[in-house]
Design a protein around this motif. Sequence first.
Motif, PDB file in Angstrom:
ATOM      1  N   LYS A 440       0.902  -1.323  -0.365  1.00 33.62           N
ATOM      2  CA  LYS A 440       0.108  -0.065   0.668  1.00 33.62           C
ATOM      3  C   LYS A 440       0.566   0.890   0.117  1.00 33.62           C
ATOM      4  CE  LYS A 440      -4.545   1.721   2.663  1.00 33.62           C
ATOM      5  NZ  LYS A 440      -3.912   3.336   2.571  1.00 33.62           N
ATOM      6  N   THR A 441       1.982   1.353   0.341  1.00 36.00           N
ATOM      7  CA  THR A 441       3.069   2.208   0.523  1.00 36.00           C
ATOM      8  C   THR A 441       3.327   2.935  -0.338  1.00 36.00           C
ATOM      9  OG1 THR A 441       4.256   1.468   2.728  1.00 36.00           O
ATOM     10  CG2 THR A 441       5.066   2.927   2.134  1.00 36.00           C
ATOM     11  N   PRO A 442       3.600   2.090  -1.151  1.00 42.25           N
ATOM     12  CA  PRO A 442       3.956   2.672  -2.672  1.00 42.25           C
ATOM     13  C   PRO A 442       2.583   4.002  -3.194  1.00 42.25           C
ATOM     14  CG  PRO A 442       4.546   0.296  -3.194  1.00 42.25           C
ATOM     15  CD  PRO A 442       3.988   0.986  -1.685  1.00 42.25           C
ATOM     16  N   LEU A 443       1.354   3.088  -3.308  1.00 39.63           N
ATOM     17  CA  LEU A 443       0.286   3.182  -3.821  1.00 39.63           C
ATOM     18  C   LEU A 443       0.198   4.694  -3.784  1.00 39.63           C
ATOM     19  CD1 LEU A 443      -1.591  -0.437  -3.882  1.00 39.63           C
ATOM     20  CD2 LEU A 443      -1.013   1.420  -5.897  1.00 39.63           C
ATOM     21  N   THR A 444       0.178   4.913  -2.061  1.00 38.57           N
ATOM     22  CA  THR A 444      -0.622   6.392  -1.828  1.00 38.57           C
ATOM     23  C   THR A 444       0.271   7.571  -2.928  1.00 38.57           C
ATOM     24  OG1 THR A 444      -0.732   6.071   0.240  1.00 38.57           O
ATOM     25  CG2 THR A 444      -1.252   8.233  -0.078  1.00 38.57           C
ATOM     26  N   PRO A 445       2.068   8.326  -2.804  1.00 43.35           N
ATOM     27  CA  PRO A 445       1.543   8.663  -3.812  1.00 43.35           C
ATOM     28  C   PRO A 445       1.940   8.485  -5.500  1.00 43.35           C
ATOM     29  CG  PRO A 445       3.598   7.119  -2.756  1.00 43.35           C
ATOM     30  CD  PRO A 445       2.639   6.809  -2.404  1.00 43.35           C
ATOM     31  N   LEU A 446       2.108   6.828  -6.103  1.00 42.41           N
ATOM     32  CA  LEU A 446       1.950   6.765  -6.381  1.00 42.41           C
ATOM     33  C   LEU A 446       0.873   7.109  -7.571  1.00 42.41           C
ATOM     34  CD1 LEU A 446       2.889   5.401  -9.845  1.00 42.41           C
ATOM     35  CD2 LEU A 446       1.631   2.945  -9.428  1.00 42.41           C
ATOM     36  N   LYS A 447      -0.535   7.276  -6.777  1.00 44.85           N
ATOM     37  CA  LYS A 447      -1.694   8.170  -7.206  1.00 44.85           C
ATOM     38  C   LYS A 447      -2.078   9.123  -6.702  1.00 44.85           C
ATOM     39  CE  LYS A 447      -6.521   7.667  -5.018  1.00 44.85           C
ATOM     40  NZ  LYS A 447      -7.722   7.151  -3.583  1.00 44.85           N
ATOM     41  N   LEU A 448      -0.948   9.779  -6.370  1.00 42.44           N
ATOM     42  CA  LEU A 448      -1.507  11.465  -5.813  1.00 42.44           C
ATOM     43  C   LEU A 448       0.046  11.546  -7.172  1.00 42.44           C
ATOM     44  CD1 LEU A 448      -1.517  13.760  -3.434  1.00 42.44           C
ATOM     45  CD2 LEU A 448       0.983  13.277  -3.089  1.00 42.44           C
ATOM     46  N   HIS A 449       0.697  10.954  -8.264  1.00 43.04           N
ATOM     47  CA  HIS A 449       1.451  12.368  -9.244  1.00 43.04           C
ATOM     48  C   HIS A 449       0.242  12.141  -9.900  1.00 43.04           C
ATOM     49  CE1 HIS A 449       5.204  12.647  -7.219  1.00 43.04           C
ATOM     50  NE2 HIS A 449       5.197  11.498  -6.372  1.00 43.04           N
ATOM     51  N   HIS A 466       8.218  15.303 -13.303  1.00 39.74           N
ATOM     52  CA  HIS A 466       9.461  15.025 -11.930  1.00 39.74           C
ATOM     53  C   HIS A 466       8.165  14.126 -11.735  1.00 39.74           C
ATOM     54  CE1 HIS A 466       6.812  18.627 -10.667  1.00 39.74           C
ATOM     55  NE2 HIS A 466       7.053  17.925  -8.828  1.00 39.74           N
ATOM     56  N   HIS A 467       6.380  14.266 -11.991  1.00 44.34           N
ATOM     57  CA  HIS A 467       5.429  13.760 -11.608  1.00 44.34           C
ATOM     58  C   HIS A 467       5.525  12.052 -11.836  1.00 44.34           C
ATOM     59  CE1 HIS A 467       3.681  16.274  -8.678  1.00 44.34           C
ATOM     60  NE2 HIS A 467       3.081  17.542  -9.966  1.00 44.34           N
ATOM     61  N   LEU A 472       7.273   6.348 -11.900  1.00 48.44           N
ATOM     62  CA  LEU A 472       7.995   5.254 -11.860  1.00 48.44           C
ATOM     63  C   LEU A 472       8.457   4.949 -10.966  1.00 48.44           C
ATOM     64  CD1 LEU A 472       8.576   6.337 -15.630  1.00 48.44           C
ATOM     65  CD2 LEU A 472       7.190   4.271 -15.000  1.00 48.44           C
ATOM     66  N   THR A 473       8.810   5.580 -10.362  1.00 45.88           N
ATOM     67  CA  THR A 473       9.582   5.099  -8.823  1.00 45.88           C
ATOM     68  C   THR A 473       8.674   4.269  -7.700  1.00 45.88           C
ATOM     69  OG1 THR A 473      11.011   6.825  -8.369  1.00 45.88           O
ATOM     70  CG2 THR A 473      11.089   5.380  -7.156  1.00 45.88           C
ATOM     71  N   GLN A 474       7.628   4.703  -8.062  1.00 49.56           N
ATOM     72  CA  GLN A 474       6.680   3.219  -6.883  1.00 49.56           C
ATOM     73  C   GLN A 474       6.134   2.408  -7.363  1.00 49.56           C
ATOM     74  OE1 GLN A 474       6.139   4.740  -4.115  1.00 49.56           O
ATOM     75  NE2 GLN A 474       7.313   6.803  -4.526  1.00 49.56           N
ATOM     76  N   VAL A 475       6.215   3.094  -8.834  1.00 52.19           N
ATOM     77  CA  VAL A 475       5.793   1.248  -9.768  1.00 52.19           C
ATOM     78  C   VAL A 475       7.171   0.861  -9.646  1.00 52.19           C
ATOM     79  CG1 VAL A 475       4.993   0.319 -12.167  1.00 52.19           C
ATOM     80  CG2 VAL A 475       4.515   2.645 -11.204  1.00 52.19           C
ATOM     81  N   ALA A 476       8.324   0.884  -9.946  1.00 53.72           N
ATOM     82  CA  ALA A 476       9.612   0.150  -9.411  1.00 53.72           C
ATOM     83  C   ALA A 476       8.972  -0.558  -8.400  1.00 53.72           C
ATOM     84  CB  ALA A 476      10.952   0.989 -10.016  1.00 53.72           C
ATOM     85  N   ARG A 477       9.113   0.738  -7.595  1.00 55.09           N
ATOM     86  CA  ARG A 477       8.918  -0.154  -5.354  1.00 55.09           C
ATOM     87  C   ARG A 477       8.212  -1.146  -6.072  1.00 55.09           C
ATOM     88  NH1 ARG A 477       8.319   3.247  -0.353  1.00 55.09           N
ATOM     89  NH2 ARG A 477       8.421   1.557   0.857  1.00 55.09           N
ATOM     90  N   LEU A 478       6.697  -1.172  -5.980  1.00 48.20           N
ATOM     91  CA  LEU A 478       5.792  -2.284  -5.837  1.00 48.20           C
ATOM     92  C   LEU A 478       6.299  -3.783  -7.012  1.00 48.20           C
ATOM     93  CD1 LEU A 478       2.334   0.116  -6.740  1.00 48.20           C
ATOM     94  CD2 LEU A 478       3.353  -1.831  -4.915  1.00 48.20           C
ATOM     95  N   SER A 479       7.236  -2.922  -8.101  1.00 46.94           N
ATOM     96  CA  SER A 479       7.423  -4.136  -8.730  1.00 46.94           C
ATOM     97  C   SER A 479       8.108  -5.292  -8.386  1.00 46.94           C
ATOM     98  CB  SER A 479       8.066  -3.908  -9.966  1.00 46.94           C
ATOM     99  OG  SER A 479       9.297  -3.003 -10.445  1.00 46.94           O
ATOM    100  N   VAL A 480       9.188  -4.571  -7.614  1.00 39.99           N
ATOM    101  CA  VAL A 480      10.225  -5.297  -6.386  1.00 39.99           C
ATOM    102  C   VAL A 480       9.648  -6.005  -5.302  1.00 39.99           C
ATOM    103  CG1 VAL A 480      11.770  -4.961  -4.699  1.00 39.99           C
ATOM    104  CG2 VAL A 480      12.445  -3.558  -6.759  1.00 39.99           C
ATOM    105  N   LEU A 481       8.492  -5.233  -4.506  1.00 36.84           N
ATOM    106  CA  LEU A 481       7.754  -6.019  -3.712  1.00 36.84           C
ATOM    107  C   LEU A 481       6.952  -7.658  -4.669  1.00 36.84           C
ATOM    108  CD1 LEU A 481       6.222  -3.734  -2.015  1.00 36.84           C
ATOM    109  CD2 LEU A 481       8.283  -4.850  -0.934  1.00 36.84           C
ATOM    110  N   VAL A 482       6.938  -7.177  -5.732  1.00 40.54           N
ATOM    111  CA  VAL A 482       6.265  -8.324  -6.321  1.00 40.54           C
ATOM    112  C   VAL A 482       7.356  -9.153  -6.909  1.00 40.54           C
ATOM    113  CG1 VAL A 482       4.534  -9.239  -8.273  1.00 40.54           C
ATOM    114  CG2 VAL A 482       4.077  -6.571  -7.088  1.00 40.54           C
ATOM    115  N   ASN A 483       7.924  -8.874  -7.603  1.00 42.34           N
ATOM    116  CA  ASN A 483       9.168 -10.127  -8.087  1.00 42.34           C
ATOM    117  C   ASN A 483       9.178 -10.690  -6.532  1.00 42.34           C
ATOM    118  OD1 ASN A 483       9.272  -9.251 -10.687  1.00 42.34           O
ATOM    119  ND2 ASN A 483      10.173  -7.607 -10.519  1.00 42.34           N
TER     120      ASN A 483
END
Length: 650
Positions: A440-449, A466-467, A472-483
């Motif tokens: 959930k943590t990356p989702l909030t900033p991702l949604k904001l951007h 920068h948005h 993209l940083t949050q997506v990368a973070r999410l994909s690390v978690l999922v991977n």
Amino acid sequence: MSAGLPRLSSASPYERLLQVGASLHATLVVDGLGRIVWMDPVLAGAAGWRGSAPVGHRMDKVLGGLPWLTQAVDTALAGTEGLCEGSGREQRLSAVVVPVFGEDGTQLGACARLRTVEPPKPMPAREPRACTVEIAEERKAREHLEQKTSLLRATFDSITDGVVVVDLERDITAFNKRFQEMWGLTDEMMLERSAEKALASAAPLVKDPEQFVRLVQRRFTPSLEEDSDIVELRDGRVFERKSIPQRVGDAIVGRIWSYRDVTAERHAQAEQARLLGAEHRARERLEESFAVLDTFLNHAPIGLGFLGRDLRYIRINDALAALHGRRREEEIGRTVREMTPRMAPVIEPLMRQVLETNTPIIGINMTGEVPATPGEPRHWQVSYYPVRTESGAILGVGAVVVEVTKERRAHAEREHLLREAQEAIRIRDDFLSIAAHELKTPLTPLKLHLQMMKGQAGAGRPVAPHHVDKALTQVARLSVLVNDLLDTSRIQAGKLELSNEPIPLREFIREVLSDFRVVSTLHSLEFEEPGEPLVIMGDRGRLAQVLTNLVENAFKYSPTGGTVRLTARREGGNAVVSVQDEGIGIPEDQQAHLFERFFRARNAPISGFGGLGLGLFICRDIIERHGGRIWVESGVERGSTFHFSLPLVE
Ligand code: ADP
């Protein structure tokens, strides 16, 4: 004469006659029926007897040559005259014949004393007086004899054996009262003196009359045989019978039968035999019971033993003996201390307590080692019981030892599994909440951007780059978690696949590090390159994942900044890569678990970063599948160094 007559100690009429005869220095002794009891051989010769010993023969047959003597004896036997005298002119002999009476007054016979007749002399003046003196002497002798005879008679009657003496004419010449009593013979019967009649009267009393009569009659014939046998009577009495020949000199004149009542003795013997038999049977039964008991004891799956009051083993079964590492036979008679010296300090006081209080101790848990399985703790449930006789006396202690080692182990195993299951559940629950939080943590900033981008696009303004980068940083973070999650499930399923290619380490590390951008000015990153080319074989992408993870962690767990230093060097046939930081470090007790699934050290949250605790688990799997090893050196607040080694290509 006195040397010729036998002196007998018993007092049958026959013997009495002989005694009287001996005292009178008689030349001839006859019984009441006129039969010769004893006769001087000289007299026998003088009488013209030419046969063998004249004893037992009628006197008129033997004294044919001395009719005057026969007559004199007959007169004495008639009992009417006390003394008789007779003489034959031709033999120049004279005789004094004395009748002999029994204690009861019956006439037993007569004794004759013979003298040579002197030629007639003128009668001295005092002759009548001399004759009177002689008669007085004779009377005195007779009284003396009668006294002795009555004594002998009393003795004869007082003995406990029944005795009867039978002569060759089958007449009873002597018997005592005991004989008469034993066979129930009447006085009239005894007066008749007929052995045949007495035998006929006694025979019905015995169990086997025919044999009894046959045996007695056989011995009516003179014989030197001495017999001894047992006569059983119908009324239960048992007589021991002995018979011996009655002799006078060399001649057999009859037979003496003695009967001893051995009923009580026999009964006692029979009773003793019965008791012995009963005891023998009882012992057999006892042994049988013991055999049965031993069979049960020895096949029982539990340890059983019985100890005496001195705490020595009296009985023990195989199961208990085996626990002591011995054979049953070795333990009998030995003490607890001798058999189980290590357990004795515990066991002995309990056994004594049972003996003293007469109360069982049931189901004590004991743990210990036994010689049979050294080094292996075993568990028992032990009970001690007082063993009592029916009267309540305490004989000893019974021990029942039930081994519960397996149950205990199973129980411990169950407990362990339960704890593991609980731990697994806790970890899963923790993981779920962490995972939910992390995702959930990356989702909030991702949604904001994205919203910002949408607003900008909707307003017709250009989307700020920068948005886009932040999103993209949050997506990368999410994909690390999922991977990480996917890799973990692949590892669990054994489906993580690796490629294999030669990798020059220096270039490879440079390449991985080039992708890193130092996130804050607080951190710096250094690579101390190896002085020689180091080539390994492996999966480039997966090894890059390992290196990335270690470097990211080094930054992540150094919240106050510092230098992250990489080294690569040769160690024997391996290349060792190390990632060192100056961060929060790892508590020592946690280090062993770092590479487990979902594990996060206790101090991890203070770094301010989240995480699923999967990165190091995946790293270990990748390294180990490359034939290498991964480990850590760390201390709280002293930074951490993660090392991994991989085999070098030759
Ligand atoms: P995550 O970082 O996602 O929690 P990891 O498997 O990468 O998962 O790490 C497991 C745990 O190891 C971390 O939670 C942290 O407690 C500890 N850890 C890893 N690297 C370091 C480090 N460089 N310094 C201190 N602790 C670390």
